[in-house]
Design a protein around this motif. Structure first.
Motif, PDB file in Angstrom:
ATOM      1  N   VAL A   1       0.858  -1.172   0.000  1.00 29.98           N
ATOM      2  CA  VAL A   1       0.000   0.000   0.000  1.00 29.98           C
ATOM      3  C   VAL A   1       0.902   1.233   0.000  1.00 29.98           C
ATOM      4  O   VAL A   1       1.834   1.325   0.800  1.00 29.98           O
ATOM      5  N   ARG A   2       0.652   2.152  -0.919  1.00 24.17           N
ATOM      6  CA  ARG A   2       1.387   3.419  -0.935  1.00 24.17           C
ATOM      7  C   ARG A   2       0.375   4.544  -0.993  1.00 24.17           C
ATOM      8  O   ARG A   2      -0.779   4.330  -1.393  1.00 24.17           O
ATOM      9  N   GLY A   3       0.775   5.751  -0.573  1.00 28.75           N
ATOM     10  CA  GLY A   3      -0.191   6.829  -0.530  1.00 28.75           C
ATOM     11  C   GLY A   3       0.448   8.194  -0.586  1.00 28.75           C
ATOM     12  O   GLY A   3       1.664   8.342  -0.731  1.00 28.75           O
ATOM     13  N   SER A   4      -0.410   9.200  -0.459  1.00 26.33           N
ATOM     14  CA  SER A   4       0.016  10.582  -0.628  1.00 26.33           C
ATOM     15  C   SER A   4       0.775  11.128   0.572  1.00 26.33           C
ATOM     16  O   SER A   4       1.358  12.206   0.489  1.00 26.33           O
ATOM     17  N   GLY A   5       0.769  10.413   1.688  1.00 24.36           N
ATOM     18  CA  GLY A   5       1.503  10.894   2.848  1.00 24.36           C
ATOM     19  C   GLY A   5       1.454   9.899   3.987  1.00 24.36           C
ATOM     20  O   GLY A   5       0.569   9.038   4.048  1.00 24.36           O
ATOM     21  N   SER A   6       2.412  10.026   4.904  1.00 22.78           N
ATOM     22  CA  SER A   6       2.494   9.078   6.019  1.00 22.78           C
ATOM     23  C   SER A   6       1.301   9.198   6.952  1.00 22.78           C
ATOM     24  O   SER A   6       0.844   8.206   7.532  1.00 22.78           O
ATOM     25  N   ALA A   7       0.764  10.411   7.111  1.00 27.58           N
ATOM     26  CA  ALA A   7      -0.382  10.585   8.003  1.00 27.58           C
ATOM     27  C   ALA A   7      -1.599   9.838   7.466  1.00 27.58           C
ATOM     28  O   ALA A   7      -2.332   9.191   8.226  1.00 27.58           O
ATOM     29  N   LEU A   8      -1.828   9.913   6.155  1.00 27.92           N
ATOM     30  CA  LEU A   8      -2.963   9.200   5.558  1.00 27.92           C
ATOM     31  C   LEU A   8      -2.768   7.694   5.647  1.00 27.92           C
ATOM     32  O   LEU A   8      -3.702   6.953   5.980  1.00 27.92           O
ATOM     33  N   LEU A   9      -1.558   7.236   5.371  1.00 30.23           N
ATOM     34  CA  LEU A   9      -1.278   5.803   5.466  1.00 30.23           C
ATOM     35  C   LEU A   9      -1.531   5.295   6.881  1.00 30.23           C
ATOM     36  O   LEU A   9      -2.101   4.219   7.073  1.00 30.23           O
TER      37      LEU A   9
ATOM     38  N   LEU B   1      -4.569   6.636  -2.064  1.00 24.03           N
ATOM     39  CA  LEU B   1      -3.854   5.394  -1.776  1.00 24.03           C
ATOM     40  C   LEU B   1      -3.814   4.553  -3.044  1.00 24.03           C
ATOM     41  O   LEU B   1      -4.710   4.637  -3.883  1.00 24.03           O
ATOM     42  N   GLU B   2      -2.791   3.717  -3.159  1.00 30.12           N
ATOM     43  CA  GLU B   2      -2.748   2.684  -4.184  1.00 30.12           C
ATOM     44  C   GLU B   2      -2.449   1.352  -3.525  1.00 30.12           C
ATOM     45  O   GLU B   2      -1.565   1.258  -2.665  1.00 30.12           O
TER      46      GLU B   2
END
Length: 238
Positions: free
Chosen positions: A18-26, A175-176
């Motif tokens: 899982v990857r995303g736009s930022g660590s807070a969202l992840l 997220l992806e």
């Protein structure tokens, strides 16, 4: 193809699932947008694929399928309250619903229920099976709270793919999810209702900088019943 795709993707250095736009969202979504790679063994994946193949083979792939609603019919059967606009929902697919499974597949589905759904959640029956051809794809959509419950879980068979989630109000938040053959994805609560989700078409199928070639993809989709709906009831059909 499943085995080769699985080995190639696992070789990606430090890619995660899982990857995303930022660590807070992840961090915020780590328990509501989940990928469990290797949930199925190669033999289990082959078992599920063989079991759904005869019913899928009797159906033709459909193209340029149009519906007027926010949620797509293969997932939610939600056409009871059509909106004022139409979208091309899904391209290059065939589908079936299945309620009878072999003992081996029932054991797998029981594991899915234990891994993805809480003790108070009841699963919709029958289970939905979606078959995307290599050039097939699903456009972004948001699920309806009226026709599907808080949790959805899908087994990915045959081909790797990338699922993208984008926040409906803040498109910079995304997220992806990298979905290998044999993996299980789980979407719960805010990941389902605050984010659109889609399966990327082949030419857009990247996970970060890494190409994820698309082939034929089958998903076996389990859903919890909507709040207030009894176990014997089903969402209205399209």
């Amino acid at each position: 193809m499943a085995g080769g795709g699985r080995l190639a993707l696992r070789a990606l250095p430090g890619s995660g699932w899982v990857r995303g736009s930022g660590s807070a969202l992840l961090s915020r979504l780590k328990d509501v947008a989940v990928v469990r790679p290797g949930f199925l063994s190669k033999d289990e994946e082959a078992t599920m694929s063989r079991e759904v193949e005869p019913e899928l083979r009797r159906r033709r792939y459909q193209y340029d399928h149009w519906d007027a609603f926010l949620c797509f019919p293969w997932e939610l059967h939600d056409l009871a309250q059509p909106s004022l606009f139409s979208v091309q929902a899904i391209h290059g697919f065939r589908e079936t619903e299945k309620s009878r499974w072999s003992e081996a597949s029932q054991a797998i589905l029981q594991r899915v229920q234990e891994a993805a759904f809480g003790p108070g959640q009841t699963l919709l029956s029958p289970i939905h099976v979606l078959d995307l051809e290599p050039q097939g794809y699903i456009k972004p959509h948001v699920d309806s709270v009226k026709f599907c419950g808080a949790t959805i879980a899908g087994l990915s068979l045959l081909s790797p793919s990338v699922m993208r989630l984008v926040h409906t109000q803040e498109p910079g938040q995304w997220l992806e999810l990298l979905l290998e053959p044999g993996s299980l994805y789980i979407l719960r609560d805010s990941a389902r209702y605050d984010f659109s989700h889609e399966i990327l078409r082949d030419e857009e199928s990247f996970f970060g900088e890494h190409r994820v070639p698309r082939g034929r993809r089958i998903s076996v989709i389990c859903r919890s019943i909507p709040e207030g709906m009894g176990p014997g009831q089903l969402p209205p059909a399209c």
